[in-house]
Design an enzyme around this catalytic site. Structure first.
Site, short mmCIF file in Angstrom:
data_model
loop_
_atom_site.label_atom_id
_atom_site.label_comp_id
_atom_site.label_asym_id
_atom_site.label_seq_id
_atom_site.Cartn_x
_atom_site.Cartn_y
_atom_site.Cartn_z
N ASN A 273 0.73 -1.30 0.05
CA ASN A 273 -0.15 -0.11 0.02
C ASN A 273 0.80 1.14 -0.02
O ASN A 273 0.35 2.33 -0.49
CB ASN A 273 -0.99 -0.02 1.34
CG ASN A 273 -2.26 -0.64 0.87
OD1 ASN A 273 -2.55 -1.00 -0.38
ND2 ASN A 273 -3.01 -1.00 2.05
N PHE B 225 -1.76 -8.04 4.94
CA PHE B 225 -0.48 -7.41 4.91
C PHE B 225 -0.12 -6.38 4.17
O PHE B 225 0.99 -5.95 3.44
CB PHE B 225 0.56 -8.68 4.35
CG PHE B 225 0.39 -10.05 4.76
CD1 PHE B 225 0.00 -10.39 5.93
CD2 PHE B 225 -0.37 -11.01 4.05
CE1 PHE B 225 -0.69 -11.53 6.57
CE2 PHE B 225 -0.62 -12.12 4.10
CZ PHE B 225 -0.94 -12.53 5.44
N CYS B 226 -1.16 -5.36 4.18
CA CYS B 226 -1.06 -4.03 3.43
C CYS B 226 -0.73 -4.33 1.97
O CYS B 226 -0.09 -3.48 1.42
CB CYS B 226 0.18 -3.27 3.92
SG CYS B 226 -0.20 -2.71 5.73
N ASN B 227 -1.21 -5.39 1.40
CA ASN B 227 -1.05 -5.62 -0.02
C ASN B 227 -2.66 -6.06 -0.55
O ASN B 227 -2.93 -6.93 -0.89
CB ASN B 227 -0.30 -6.92 -0.09
CG ASN B 227 0.51 -6.99 -1.60
OD1 ASN B 227 -0.33 -6.85 -2.55
ND2 ASN B 227 1.65 -7.50 -1.68
N CYS C 156 -5.61 -2.64 7.61
CA CYS C 156 -4.43 -2.99 6.84
C CYS C 156 -3.50 -1.57 7.12
O CYS C 156 -3.79 -0.47 6.91
CB CYS C 156 -4.81 -3.13 5.50
SG CYS C 156 -3.39 -3.59 4.50
#
Length: 491
Positions: free
Chosen positions: A151, A409-411, A491
């Site tokens: 992100n 996972f910030c994805n 996230c």
């Protein structure tokens, strides 16, 4: 593998760690060449086994060695260091150490100082922000990214939008979560080569472990694109040689490489690309001179233009200490170890079965070790095929002193592809005030709130992955989980 696992995929009954490890060594004779790490595990990282911890969150952050702390503390005890923005003795002493560390970073990545600059940042995210806010986007320009960017890379689109540039994403193909052959070139060819076009992708996905080709850099350059290669998840266990591949911008976080210090990263930038950036402001430390009455400003150049205020002059010298630590071990040794252990674990997870023979796991990303790294995302499954709530997995793992990570996972793009969430569904599902993440998950019809991520790294050993599989066997034949699970983290 059959010697290590029962038909259901759990560690075979009566098979102890020593027997399993002996079988592993027989199957992977080259693994013994990584024995230097086992010696370090007993000395520099002895706290792991003394506490009974199994650490499998290296993509979140690596672990520091005791010797790193000792060396840094001796440095701090041995001299007096002051703010580098002066020529007094303590300032000069700090400046020397900061510049030594800067040179060490460039040497480690084989980046010629005539071609690359090293800019110290708080982390990889801070490095990406420097590029995003300073890149000369304008109407008619393009910002292109693969679906599986972190992100912090995705956020660059906001700078692009604000300046009128067009943003596009290159989709992934399930189940391996790779970009289809030839697809990237089609997207790159859509842009006018004489515009300011920026392409960003991860060298290794922090969601799936997929390693995207570094050859993409030259492919994009030939079409007139500047290239960001996010190497935060890649460089802890893989070699990056910037004399061979030449991305324009490389963000990294040092804590992901060697655990200490936190709060320090870097942007490695090719000098011609760096010269094209235009900072939207100035600060102390980034100008030769500025005045108030005439509103005059004379900016510095190179790395100095991008290091706002006073750098972490006491922490930065620890970066050089950490790099020396990695060099003594050898990145190829680390890479070989992660590959052998990761191959075993990936195979073991896929062999885990319920009593009725149905699979107990679902892997997101490559199921073989071809072009992947030591990050494995998956869900445990109920016998009926539903994903076991990852929050429950986290709770059970904690009770075993096993550190893994759960969520997306910030994805977000990789998660959308892995969980088969369509664009139309996302557009129709508005995140409103008062809504928590669990509400949104139900609204978009996600089969799970996220995945479980196991990531191997610097001092993972066979006992870690063997103990994890013993823990994994507890999810066989599980038909229900408690209802009192905590809300999911954002996230």
């Amino acid at each position: 593998m059959s010697a290590l696992l029962s038909p259901l995929g759990a560690p075979a009954e009566g098979t102890d760690l020593q027997q399993a490890e002996a079988a592993f060594h027989d199957a992977n004779p080259g693994f013994r060449e990584t024995a230097v790490i086992d010696a370090l595990r007993e000395t520099d990282y002895s706290r792991l086994d003394a506490r009974g911890d199994v650490y499998l969150d290296y993509t979140g952050g690596s672990l520091y060695a005791t010797s790193q702390l000792d060396e840094h503390l001796r440095m701090l005890h041995g001299a007096v260091y002051g703010n580098p923005h002066s020529v007094n003795p303590t300032s000069s002493a700090a400046t020397i150490l900061v510049e030594q560390a800067r040179a060490a970073v460039l040497r480690y990545f084989n980046a010629p100082e005539s071609e690359y600059a090293c800019i110290f940042t708080p982390n990889a995210t801070g490095a990406l922000r420097l590029v995003g806010e300073s890149y000369p986007f304008a109407p008619g320009d393009r910002c292109l990214a693969t679906f599986d960017n972190h992100n912090s890379v995705n956020g660059i689109r906001e700078f692009a939008h604000a300046k009128g540039a067009h943003t596009t994403y290159v989709p992934l193909e399930a189940p391996d979560l790779r970009v289809a052959d030839g697809l990237l070139k089609r997207y790159l060819d859509e842009a006018a080569p004489d515009r300011h076009n920026l392409f960003a992708y991860p060298a290794q996905s922090n969601f799936s472990g997929v390693k995207h080709p570094l050859e993409w850099i030259a492919v994009a350059h030939r079409r007139g694109w500047d290239v960001i290669v996010d190497c935060a998840a890649f460089v802890p266990t893989s070699r990056l040689d910037l004399s061979e591949c030449k991305p324009d911008f490389v963000p990294i976080s040092f804590y992901k490489m060697f655990g200490y210090p936190t709060g320090l990263g870097a942007l490695l930038a090719r000098r011609p690309a760096l010269a094209r950036l235009h900072r939207p402001w100035f600060s102390g430390g980034t100008v030769v001179a500025a005045n108030v009455q005439g509103e005059m400003v004379v900016p510095l150049s190179g790395h100095a233009l991008f290091e706002d205020g006073t750098v972490d002059y006491l922490g930065i010298p620890a970066v050089e200490i950490g790099l020396r630590h990695l060099e003594r071990i050898g990145i190829d040794t680390i890479s070989r170890r992660v590959q052998d252990l990761g191959t075993w674990l990936l195979d073991a997870l896929q062999r885990l079965r319920h009593s009725d023979g149905s699979p107990a796991t679902r892997i997101y990303g490559p199921t073989k070790w071809d072009r992947r790294g030591g990050t494995i995302a998956f869900n445990f499954l109920h016998p009926d095929g539903r994903a076991i709530d990852e929050r429950y997995v986290d709770r059970v793992a904690s009770s075993h002193r096993i550190s893994v990570r759960t969520g997306c996972f910030c994805n977000s793009g990789a998660g959308e592809t892995a969980f088969s969430i369509s664009r139309d569904t996302l557009i129709g599902a508005e995140f409103t005030d008062g809504m928590i993440l669990d509400d949104y998950i139900r609204l978009v019809g996600m089969p799970t709130g996220g995945a479980v991520r196991v990531s191997l790294g610097l001092v993972t050993n066979f006992a870690d992955v063997h103990r994890f599989m013993a823990f994994a066997a507890e999810f066989r034949d599980l038909r229900a989980v408690p209802a009192d699970l905590p809300p999911r983290l954002a996230c």
